[in-house]
Design an enzyme around this catalytic site. Structure first.
Site, PDB file in Angstrom:
ATOM      1  N   ARG A 367     -15.695  12.612  -2.254  1.00 12.41           N
ATOM      2  CA  ARG A 367     -16.154  12.599  -0.946  1.00 12.41           C
ATOM      3  C   ARG A 367     -16.627  11.839  -0.452  1.00 12.41           C
ATOM      4  O   ARG A 367     -18.076  12.283  -1.204  1.00 12.41           O
ATOM      5  CB  ARG A 367     -15.312  14.219  -0.686  1.00 12.41           C
ATOM      6  CG  ARG A 367     -13.687  14.479  -1.097  1.00 12.41           C
ATOM      7  CD  ARG A 367     -13.688  15.692  -0.290  1.00 12.41           C
ATOM      8  NE  ARG A 367     -12.500  16.733  -0.395  1.00 12.41           N
ATOM      9  CZ  ARG A 367     -11.521  17.505  -0.981  1.00 12.41           C
ATOM     10  NH1 ARG A 367     -12.756  18.425  -0.110  1.00 12.41           N
ATOM     11  NH2 ARG A 367     -10.821  18.165  -1.455  1.00 12.41           N
ATOM     12  N   GLN A 385     -11.732  19.639 -10.107  1.00  7.62           N
ATOM     13  CA  GLN A 385     -11.316  20.557  -8.906  1.00  7.62           C
ATOM     14  C   GLN A 385     -10.142  21.405 -10.593  1.00  7.62           C
ATOM     15  O   GLN A 385      -9.954  20.383 -11.044  1.00  7.62           O
ATOM     16  CB  GLN A 385     -10.030  20.829  -7.836  1.00  7.62           C
ATOM     17  CG  GLN A 385     -11.203  19.691  -6.567  1.00  7.62           C
ATOM     18  CD  GLN A 385     -10.044  19.562  -5.288  1.00  7.62           C
ATOM     19  OE1 GLN A 385      -8.787  19.442  -5.745  1.00  7.62           O
ATOM     20  NE2 GLN A 385     -10.638  20.396  -4.505  1.00  7.62           N
ATOM     21  N   HIS A 389      -1.246  22.652  -7.569  1.00  9.83           N
ATOM     22  CA  HIS A 389       0.048  22.842  -6.659  1.00  9.83           C
ATOM     23  C   HIS A 389       1.942  23.450  -7.559  1.00  9.83           C
ATOM     24  O   HIS A 389       1.962  22.365  -8.326  1.00  9.83           O
ATOM     25  CB  HIS A 389       0.288  21.381  -6.387  1.00  9.83           C
ATOM     26  CG  HIS A 389      -0.791  20.917  -5.808  1.00  9.83           C
ATOM     27  ND1 HIS A 389      -1.798  20.565  -5.837  1.00  9.83           N
ATOM     28  CD2 HIS A 389      -0.928  21.106  -4.190  1.00  9.83           C
ATOM     29  CE1 HIS A 389      -2.511  19.291  -5.386  1.00  9.83           C
ATOM     30  NE2 HIS A 389      -2.449  20.257  -4.045  1.00  9.83           N
ATOM     31  N   LYS A 469      -3.122  30.387   4.662  1.00 10.49           N
ATOM     32  CA  LYS A 469      -4.015  30.476   2.943  1.00 10.49           C
ATOM     33  C   LYS A 469      -4.544  32.078   3.150  1.00 10.49           C
ATOM     34  O   LYS A 469      -4.788  32.337   4.045  1.00 10.49           O
ATOM     35  CB  LYS A 469      -4.977  29.267   3.557  1.00 10.49           C
ATOM     36  CG  LYS A 469      -6.292  29.736   5.056  1.00 10.49           C
ATOM     37  CD  LYS A 469      -7.010  28.480   4.664  1.00 10.49           C
ATOM     38  CE  LYS A 469      -7.881  28.753   5.099  1.00 10.49           C
ATOM     39  NZ  LYS A 469      -9.607  28.186   5.304  1.00 10.49           N
TER      40      LYS A 469
END
Length: 646
Positions: A367, A385, A389, A469
């Site tokens: 990023r 990371q 999922h 979240k």
RNA sequence: GCCGCAGUAGCUCAGUGGUAGAGCGCGUCAUUGGUAAUGACGAGGUCGGGAGUUCAAUUCUCCCUUGCGGCACCA
């Protein structure tokens, strides 16, 4: 006449216009001198402010916790006065109390410099020495605006205009007749009551009202305490925190480095990479055990793919783009793994029998973070990371989130983080998905969070546009909090990327999707871990677990043999055969925070033993252990938490 | 990205308008020493990069770059 009730229940009758200070004085001169703040009918109150009716009264001195905020607030005001006296072309804005101190934001054409601090502090001390009475004044809103406009304080005028409802009065506090500021109060009775236990710390830019579209002000940070001893203790704590800085330790322990040519990217050295691998291996085992399937997905994906996922529209500015001369194509380096995971899910037909499907990847992402945001390992442009999922039905969300919370607690406990809280964020104003779906998802997350046994903090309206979240926050060894893990429901991506499964009814359905990570990124988590243990890693994580240090050369062969044995037992061992004294070697490896130094001299060589010295246990006598037993013992000690036998 | 500060040997740092210094580390030699620094000698720097001022710039000025402290940002 007014009735004043003291904390011991006794009552006094006083005349209109009497203040807490007067009552204190009527009791004793020393009490009046000591009292710097009052609590009147439960409200904090200036000691010189007259009572406004029958009241309960409590007098507070410098030792009370409320007084510390007062000290810091007054320090900010004294700073502002000092700055305006020294630099008359300066406008004041706001100056609140913060953790450990205060700041004040100033507007001035020319910049301040930290070189000005000495003069400002000197002036502050003069203001304290002058012992100026601090007076509270009540003004009508419009008068106050006119007043500040007249004296050229446009920021103050704007604050009043914006935040004070029409018709409401406001309060100003003045230092004698020399200086005054808009303020809610309360304040000390006079500048002389401010302890000279403050220090100006930092100079920084800060946007007016925190908005980067506004002009930048100059912020001066200071710390202030009730006495010099507390100030010194605070400065000492800062020094201690600095010693734990992962950037310093990363260099001192030879874990990694950063360099200009690869801004925001990490060069992991052998020791740091060992740490990284140990952590990754551990996470891989735990993931396997919790039913995840590991995958690996591409680094570069075509622009059209990101347009479809929605990232191109929303995050284009933060994505690295790649192209190749021969082709008229634009590729983007993945900033996240989720769209790729949906591709794996979508490949081939999925049935409800396949759910929940947990796809995990140690996903390497890039990023383009703003240059000013980069910070050691904590904020980088390239990171990996521990991403996964979970594709499931809506009914499975609660169980999946619970399962995740269990896993997260296990991992954090293994790494020495026992103090964990969870933040629950629900629907924001702008969002996708129907209210029914949000209801269901929020409920699932809430139930799972509450069942996790962790302290839950509610953050209304702070969810992502695509779903609610949970964020997890760990507290480190010196009390700092770090947001690390997260689990987020997503109603958007399965829709955009056409994820579907065949249900029991034979029809096609959208799966629910949960994004989740425990470390967040390895880079950042390692930074937190390094600071938490101050570089002294527990045995199982230590890049070098044992150093065998010889006393004389005759022991070299035995030292090498012992090292080979320990390595056979799976330990990470180094041998120090250098022509140096044992004191020197012990010192050096202690600085490197190696968990065990095994000393080998004539005695150990003859007896086939090792003399073990443990990090942090300098005073104890070395533990002498026979070589074969030592291998077994240290192997057990070095086992990762999930592989321990007991 | 914005504001302020900084970049000198591998590391930590001193210093100056006349092309550089310390400690540690590194290398060589001597020393074989029992739990936090053995001694001697030696090598090592385009003083972040570029431009300007000057007889002369590591030093002064400007631009760039990277880092640090904040602010803003953080899918």
């Amino acid at each position: 006449m007014l009735d004043i009730t003291l904390p011991d229940g006794s009552k006094r009758e006083v005349e209109q216009g009497t203040s807490p200070f007067d009552v204190a004085e009527s009791i004793s001169k020393s009490l009046a001198k000591r009292s710097i703040l009052a609590r009147v009918n439960g409200e904090l109150w200036d000691v010189k402010r007259p009572f406004e009716g029958d009241s309960t009264l409590e007098l507070l001195d410098i030792k009370s916790p409320e007084a510390l905020d007062l000290v810091r607030h007054d320090a900010a005001h004294v700073l502002a006065q000092a700055v305006q006296e020294l630099f008359p072309d300066t406008q004041v804005t706001i100056g609140p109390v913060i953790d450990d101190g205060f700041f004040y934001d100033f507007a001035r054409k020319e910049g301040f410099s930290t070189d000005d601090f000495a003069a400002i502090e000197k002036k502050m001390n003069e203001i304290i020495d002058a012992d100026l009475p601090i007076n509270r004044e009540v003004w009508a809103k419009d008068d106050a605006i006119a007043h500040f406009k007249k004296i050229g304080e446009k920021y103050k005028a704007q604050i009043i205009d914006d935040i004070i409802p029409p018709g409401e009065d406001i309060t100003l506090y003045s230092h004698a007749d020399q200086w005054s500021d808009l303020c809610r109060g309360p304040h000390l009775p006079s500048t002389g009551k401010l302890p000279k236990a403050f220090k100006l710390m930092k100079l920084a830019g800060a946007y007016w009202r925190g908005d980067s579209n506004n002009e930048m002000l100059q912020r001066i940070y200071g710390t202030a305490w009730a006495n010099e001893k507390d100030l010194k203790a605070h400065l000492m704590r800062l020094e201690e925190a600095e010693k734990r800085d992962h950037r310093k330790l990363g260099n001192a322990l030879d874990l990694f480095h950063l360099q200009d040519a690869a801004q925001g990217q990490v060069f992991w050295h052998p020791k740091g990479w060992t740490l990284y691998r140990v952590l990754m291996d551990y996470m891989r085992r735990v993931q396997d055990r919790y039913g995840y399937r590991e995958i690996k997905t591409p680094q570069l994906m075509d622009r059209s793919f990101w347009e479809k996922s929605g990232h191109w529209g929303k995050y284009r500015e933060n994505m690295f783009i790649s192209s190749i001369d021969q082709e008229d194509k634009v590729l983007a380096v993945k900033p996240m793994n989720c769209p790729c995971h949906v591709q794996v899910f979508n490949h081939g037909q999925k049935s409800y029998r396949d759910l929940p499907l947990r796809l995990a990847e140690f996903g390497s992402c890039h990023r383009y973070e703003p240059s000013g945001a980069l910070h050691g390992l904590m904020r980088v442009r390239a990171f990996t990371q521990d991403d996964a999922h979970i594709f499931c039905t809506e009914d499975q969300i609660t169980d999946e989130v619970k399962r995740f919370c269990d896993m997260l607690r296990e991992v954090y406990a293994a790494l020495g983080f026992d103090d964990v809280t969870v933040k629950f964020s629900d629907r924001p104003e702008t969002r996708v998905g129907s209210d029914e779906v949000w209801d269901k998802a929020e409920n699932s997350l809430r139930v799972a969070a509450e069942a996790s046994g962790l302290e839950v903090v509610y953050n209304p309206g702070d969810g992502a546009f695509y779903g609610p979240k949970l964020d997890f926050v760990v507290k480190d060894a010196i009390g700092r909090e770090w947001q690390t893990g997260t689990i987020q429901a997503d109603f958007n991506l399965p829709e955009r990327l056409d994820a579907e499964y065949v249900g029991e009814d034979g029809a096609k359905h959208r799966p629910a999707m949960l994004h989740r990570a425990i470390f967040g990124s390895f880079e950042r988590f390692l930074g937190i871990l390094i600071e938490n243990v101050a570089g002294a890693f527990p045995m199982w994580l230590a890049p070098v677990q044992v150093v065998i240090a010889t006393i004389m050369q005759d022991a070299d062969d035995y030292a090498l043999e012992a090292a080979a044995e320990l390595r056979k037992a799976g330990l990470r061992v180094e041998v120090d055969l250098r022509n140096e004294k044992i004191n020197y070697k012990v010192r050096e490896h202690s600085h490197q925070k190696v968990p065990i130094i095994a000393v080998v001299g004539r005695q150990e060589m003859d007896d086939r033993t090792l003399a073990l010295r443990r990090f942090g246990d300098a005073k104890g006598r070395p533990e002498v252990v026979e070589l074969a037993a030592c291998c077994e013992k240290l192997r057990a000690e070095a086992a990762p938490p999930d592989l321990r036998e007991t």
